[in-house]
Design a protein around this motif. Structure first.
Motif, PDB file in Angstrom:
ATOM      1  N   GLU A  67       0.819  -1.221   0.000  1.00 13.79           N
ATOM      2  CA  GLU A  67       0.000   0.000   0.000  1.00 13.79           C
ATOM      3  C   GLU A  67       0.849   1.265   0.000  1.00 13.79           C
ATOM      4  N   ALA A  68       2.146   1.128   0.231  1.00 14.39           N
ATOM      5  CA  ALA A  68       3.033   2.288   0.326  1.00 14.39           C
ATOM      6  C   ALA A  68       2.980   3.144  -0.937  1.00 14.39           C
ATOM      7  N   GLU A  69       2.969   2.519  -2.101  1.00 12.50           N
ATOM      8  CA  GLU A  69       2.920   3.280  -3.362  1.00 12.50           C
ATOM      9  C   GLU A  69       1.672   4.158  -3.413  1.00 12.50           C
ATOM     10  N   TYR A  70       0.549   3.608  -3.042  1.00  8.49           N
ATOM     11  CA  TYR A  70      -0.715   4.352  -3.028  1.00  8.49           C
ATOM     12  C   TYR A  70      -0.653   5.507  -2.031  1.00  8.49           C
ATOM     13  N   ILE A  71      -0.115   5.246  -0.852  1.00 10.16           N
ATOM     14  CA  ILE A  71      -0.004   6.271   0.183  1.00 10.16           C
ATOM     15  C   ILE A  71       0.901   7.407  -0.291  1.00 10.16           C
ATOM     16  N   ILE A  72       1.999   7.063  -0.942  1.00 16.69           N
ATOM     17  CA  ILE A  72       2.926   8.073  -1.457  1.00 16.69           C
ATOM     18  C   ILE A  72       2.245   8.936  -2.509  1.00 16.69           C
ATOM     19  N   ARG A  73       1.487   8.322  -3.415  1.00 16.83           N
ATOM     20  CA  ARG A  73       0.761   9.094  -4.440  1.00 16.83           C
ATOM     21  C   ARG A  73      -0.253  10.038  -3.801  1.00 16.83           C
TER      22      ARG A  73
END
Length: 76
Positions: free
Chosen positions: A43-49
């Motif tokens: 989920e880190a990629e989504y959170i970063i976006r």
């Protein structure tokens, strides 16, 4: 999301210039911190976006900002 965003805000202070925010090194740092601090995993990629969109990171002007200027931009 606030706890994730706070972690990313602190990580932003480690970035030398706003040009480096989209670098692979910065992305790796962001993902690593989210995983270590919050067990974010994939989920880190989504959170970063979301964080970049929320903070208007992609639209910030690059004028040789130092850490103090980055902090002022985040504090709004």
């Amino acid at each position: 999301m606030d706890k994730y965003f706070a972690t990313l805000d602190m990580a932003l202070l480690k970035i030398k210039s706003l040009d480096e925010i989209d670098s692979p090194k910065a992305t790796k740092l962001f993902r690593h911190l989210l995983d270590i601090e919050h067990d974010a995993g994939p989920e880190a990629e989504y959170i970063i976006r979301l964080w970049k969109k929320e903070r208007n990171i992609n639209t910030l002007p690059d004028n040789g900002s130092d850490h103090e200027q980055n902090r002022q931009l985040l504090d709004g």
